[in-house]
Every structure is written in structure tokens, then in C-alpha cells.
Design an enzyme around this catalytic site. Structure first.
Site, PDB file in Angstrom:
ATOM      1  N   HIS A   1       1.316  -0.774 -12.521  1.00 18.62           N
ATOM      2  CA  HIS A   1       1.513  -0.066 -13.793  1.00 18.62           C
ATOM      3  C   HIS A   1       2.217  -0.922 -14.846  1.00 18.62           C
ATOM      4  O   HIS A   1       2.313  -0.510 -15.997  1.00 18.62           O
ATOM      5  CB  HIS A   1       2.332   1.200 -13.553  1.00 18.62           C
ATOM      6  CG  HIS A   1       1.625   2.213 -12.697  1.00 18.62           C
ATOM      7  ND1 HIS A   1       0.422   2.780 -13.038  1.00 18.62           N
ATOM      8  CD2 HIS A   1       1.951   2.756 -11.498  1.00 18.62           C
ATOM      9  CE1 HIS A   1       0.036   3.626 -12.091  1.00 18.62           C
ATOM     10  NE2 HIS A   1       0.945   3.626 -11.138  1.00 18.62           N
TER      11      HIS A   1
ATOM     12  N   GLU B   1       0.936   8.418  -1.029  1.00 22.14           N
ATOM     13  CA  GLU B   1       1.094   9.106  -2.310  1.00 22.14           C
ATOM     14  C   GLU B   1       0.198  10.330  -2.415  1.00 22.14           C
ATOM     15  O   GLU B   1      -0.007  10.849  -3.499  1.00 22.14           O
ATOM     16  CB  GLU B   1       0.776   8.144  -3.461  1.00 22.14           C
ATOM     17  CG  GLU B   1       1.517   6.812  -3.366  1.00 22.14           C
ATOM     18  CD  GLU B   1       1.380   5.956  -4.598  1.00 22.14           C
ATOM     19  OE1 GLU B   1       2.049   6.233  -5.588  1.00 22.14           O
ATOM     20  OE2 GLU B   1       0.590   4.990  -4.549  1.00 22.14           O
TER      21      GLU B   1
END
Ligand code: 3PY
Ligand code: MG
Length: 254
Positions: free
Chosen positions: A46, A151
């Protein structure tokens, strides 16, 4: 080869923490390099790094005697191989869903016989110390840290199998993405917490370290009490945002 102090501390039973770095800024890396964190995690999933600036940031951190970890964007073996060749001492792999995927990323990170990492890279001579690249090739498998992220609900249903894949050092929960998945499946924050506790329990059963992304001291203490031993703790962007918020608030009512 230079020792991975973070991995040594992990193997000795310690709790490790460090910040995520997302800004593509050599000055920001310089700020953090001498601060004594267990590790610094360069976020290539990210964060804003290009391959060139990631390579430079790794060089800066290695020059300061640091243990840099890189979160890669995905599971592609060439990318995992390449960030290790650039000098990362560990790889954080997002969205690992099952043991098969965990085995594949382990294969990319370790030299034979444990894996299929290909030997090469201009930094290996430096990292190998007096023994040069030969020493790096001989010792890298013992010094590289493999962190896989769980996740999703599906990944946590298989967390015990993932934890038992040889070569996986840490199974780390991404609480933000996990919450997206939990909500998408019609579940709530209480269910998210149940899943977190399942990962802690699997860590105790298998002996593999469980990790969590913490935003506050209180949360970190709670997770440590539950058995988590690898904590990401804040980020450069959070520090900058909090700093500017403080400046704004202090300068509001002249
Ligand atoms: C998440 O919360 O999803 C993360 O990836 C934290 O690093
Ligand atoms: Mg995530």
C-alpha cells in the site's frame, strides 16, 4: 552474514514491534533508521515506493544496521526473491488463504533444499560480510523471516494448517482487511474478535508466532496479553497526521 536481530529476539520468546513506512521519502527513512525499533516494515503493498526507491530505502536501513522487512504486493515468487536480493531481512506476504499458498511463498524465500529461491543480487556480497556471497548463500535460510498475513474468514478457518507450514515464522492478522471480509459476510466486530482469538489459540497450539497490527498502546497490551508477539505499531503516515492535527489544534485560538 549479518545476524537478523529481530528473528533472534523472536526465537528467544520476545515481543517485537516496529512501524510501517509508506511514504516514499529518504528523509523519513533517515528519521526512523536510528531509533531502535526491532524492525522497520517498508510497505510495498500500500505504500508509495517504486522499485528504485524501495531499493534505496533498503540500502539506507542496512547502512544503519537495521533489520528491514518488506511487505510485497502479492505472492509472485520473482517479487519475493527480488526484495530479498535487495537486502530485505524478511518478507511480509499479504492475503495468504491456505497452507498451499503459504508453502508457495516459503519456496520463493528460501534457497534449496528448503525452497527454490534463485541465487543472485548485487547486495549479497555486502550482506554476507567477510564471507561474501558464499556466506550469504550458506546462512540466508536461517536469517530470513517469513511473515504471512491472514486477512479473511476463510484464511482464519485454516490458520492452524498455515502456521504448520515449515519456514513460516509469523502469521499476522490484517485487522482492516479482515473487518472488510467479516462485514461483507454479514458478521460483526464481535465475530472479528472471535477470529482474532482463534489465531492466538492456534499460535499457542502450533508454536508459530501470531502477529497483529496495533494502533495504540492499550490495544498492543491487550494483544500481547492474548499471546501476540509480533506487532506492527503505527506508521509514518499516522505520525505525520497526528503531528499536523496537534499543530492545527494548538494554533486554533490565537
Ligand atoms: C490490514 O489491516 O488489512 C493490514 O494489512 C494491516 O497491515
Ligand atoms: Mg491488509
Amino acid at each position: 552474514m549479518r545476524a537478523n536481530q529481530a528473528l533472534a529476539k523472536l526465537r528467544a520468546g520476545g515481543v517485537l514491534s516496529g512501524p510501517l513506512m509508506v511514504y516514499d521519502s529518504p528523509d523519513m527513512i533517515a528519521q526512523v533508521a536510528d531509533m531502535g525499533f526491532d524492525w522497520v516494515w517498508l510497505d510495498w503493498q500500500h505504500g508509495q515506493f517504486t522499485e528504485t526507491t524501495l531499493n534505496a530505502a533498503l540500502g539506507q536501513l542496512l547502512g544503519a544496521g537495521h533489520v528491514p522487512l518488506v511487505r510485497v504486493r502479492g505472492h509472485e515468487p520473482g517479487v519475493i526473491n527480488r526484495v530479498l536480493d535487495m537486502g530485505a531481512f524478511g518478507v511480509v506476504v499479504p492475503m495468504v488463504q491456505n497452507a498451499e499458498e503459504a508453502r508457495a511463498v516459503v519456496q520463493a524465500a528460501y534457497y534449496p533444499p528448503q525452497g527454490q529461491r534463485s541465487g543472485g543480487g548485487v547486495r549479497l556480497g555486502t550482506l554476507g560480510g567477510v564471507g561474501g556471497p558464499a556466506e550469504y548463500f550458506a546462512r540466508a535460510n536461517d536469517e530470513i523471516m517469513m511473515v504471512v498475513m491472514v486477512e479473511t474468514e476463510a484464511a482464519i478457518a485454516r490458520v492452524s494448517e498455515i502456521m504448520q507450514v515449515p519456514g513460516v515464522d509469523v502469521v499476522f492478522i490484517g485487522p482492516g482487511d479482515l473487518m472488510l471480509d467479516v462485514r461483507a459476510n454479514g458478521h460483526d466486530a464481535a465475530y472479528h474478535e472471535e477470529l482474532v482469538l482463534q489465531v492466538a489459540a492456534a499460535g499457542k497450539e502450533t508454536g508459530t508466532v501470531a502477529g497483529y497490527a496495533c494502533g495504540s498502546r492499550e490495544e498492543a497490551e491487550q494483544r500481547i496479553a492474548q499471546g501476540f508477539r509480533f506487532l506492527s505499531y503505527g506508521s509514518d503516515s499516522r505520525v505525520v497526521q497526528a503531528g499536523f492535527e496537534q499543530l492545527r489544534d494548538e494554533s486554533k485560538d490565537w
